[in-house]
Scaffold this motif. Structure first.
Motif, PDB file in Angstrom:
ATOM      1  N   GLU A 172      -6.144   4.777  -7.866  1.00  9.79           N
ATOM      2  CA  GLU A 172      -6.604   3.554  -7.218  1.00  9.79           C
ATOM      3  C   GLU A 172      -6.736   2.457  -8.267  1.00  9.79           C
ATOM      4  OE1 GLU A 172      -6.943   3.009  -4.151  1.00  9.79           O
ATOM      5  OE2 GLU A 172      -7.019   4.963  -3.207  1.00  9.79           O
ATOM      6  N   GLY A 211      -7.575   2.938  -0.212  1.00 10.60           N
ATOM      7  CA  GLY A 211      -6.774   1.739  -0.036  1.00 10.60           C
ATOM      8  C   GLY A 211      -6.631   1.328   1.412  1.00 10.60           C
ATOM      9  N   GLU A 258       0.828  -1.201   0.000  1.00 11.96           N
ATOM     10  CA  GLU A 258       0.000   0.000   0.000  1.00 11.96           C
ATOM     11  C   GLU A 258       0.865   1.255   0.000  1.00 11.96           C
ATOM     12  OE1 GLU A 258      -3.363   2.080  -0.451  1.00 11.96           O
ATOM     13  OE2 GLU A 258      -3.203  -0.109  -0.463  1.00 11.96           O
TER      14      GLU A 258
END
Length: 226
Positions: free
Chosen positions: A225, A33, A18
């Motif tokens: 994303e 996320g 991430e």
């Protein structure tokens, strides 16, 4: 038995992944996320955020080793993450906790509202929508809570609703607002949910709501994303 927050060192791999998503760096508490990862692990996003800061500092030998091993090899990291997600029960919260009484907290803010007899657009609403709308509610006056107001248009665009839909939610909040002293009675599919959010934030310190809403706005940002 209440569900407890449990950290597993294997989860560092997920945080590294991430962290490396563009734009590279520590992600916001309520970025999309981070929230998705929090829901997957059943770990509050605030805790994941603090762990990501630990990862960034590389103050522990084990974190430094993990970083050296995986940060420069996206393929190796992806393979390790895929193996982790294949572990029994991982990422299958509904199945894993089937039959066990769980104590959901932050998860409820990111689950669709149970709305009966509502319009189709209400089916996509989550408490996070209501929280950011309530924050904007306190920044306006009743006469400016209309679809033509620039602040309403801006908020609607950000949370992917129409200005009219945002105004409808604000109209429901008016029935929760003790300052308005509204005598009329209303039956609205969102009243119960708006009242629950009002009870959490409406009678508290406005700066606390503002800080929470500002962080939660990151949830609606979809750039980069994947």
């Amino acid at each position: 038995m209440a569900k407890k927050t449990q950290w597993n060192d294997d989860y560092w791999l997920l945080l590294i992944q991430e962290y490396l998503r563009k734009p590279v760096g520590v992600k916001g508490v309520y970025s999309r996320g981070m929230v998705n990862l929090a829901l997957e692990l059943h770990i509050p996003p605030q805790f994941l955020y603090s762990q990501m800061f630990r990862l960034r500092q590389l103050s522990e030998p084990r974190l430094e080793r993990l970083w050296r091993t995986y940060s420069r090899s996206p393929k190796r990291l992806q393979q390790a993450v895929e193996r982790l997600r294949q572990m029994k029960g991982f990422g299958l919260g509904d199945d894993f906790y089937d039959g066990v009484e769980t104590n959901e907290t932050f998860e409820r803010d990111f689950r669709p509202l149970a709305v009966d007899d509502g319009e189709p657009w209400m089916a996509v609403l989550m408490p996070v929508h209501l929280i950011v709308i309530l924050d904007r509610y306190f920044r306006l006056t009743p006469t400016t809570m209309v679809a033509e107001t620039p602040d309403v248009k801006e908020l609607a665009k950000m949370i992917r609703l129409t200005p009219a839909q945002v105004v409808e939610v604000m109209d429901v909040f008016k029935f929760c607002d003790p300052i308005l002293h509204r005598d009329e009675f209303t039956i609205h599919p969102l009243l119960e949910h708006c009242q629950a959010v009002w009870d959490r934030y409406g009678n508290g310190r406005p700066e606390e709501l503002a800080a929470t809403a500002a962080q939660m706005q990151e949830f609606f940002e979809m750039r980069n994303e994947k």
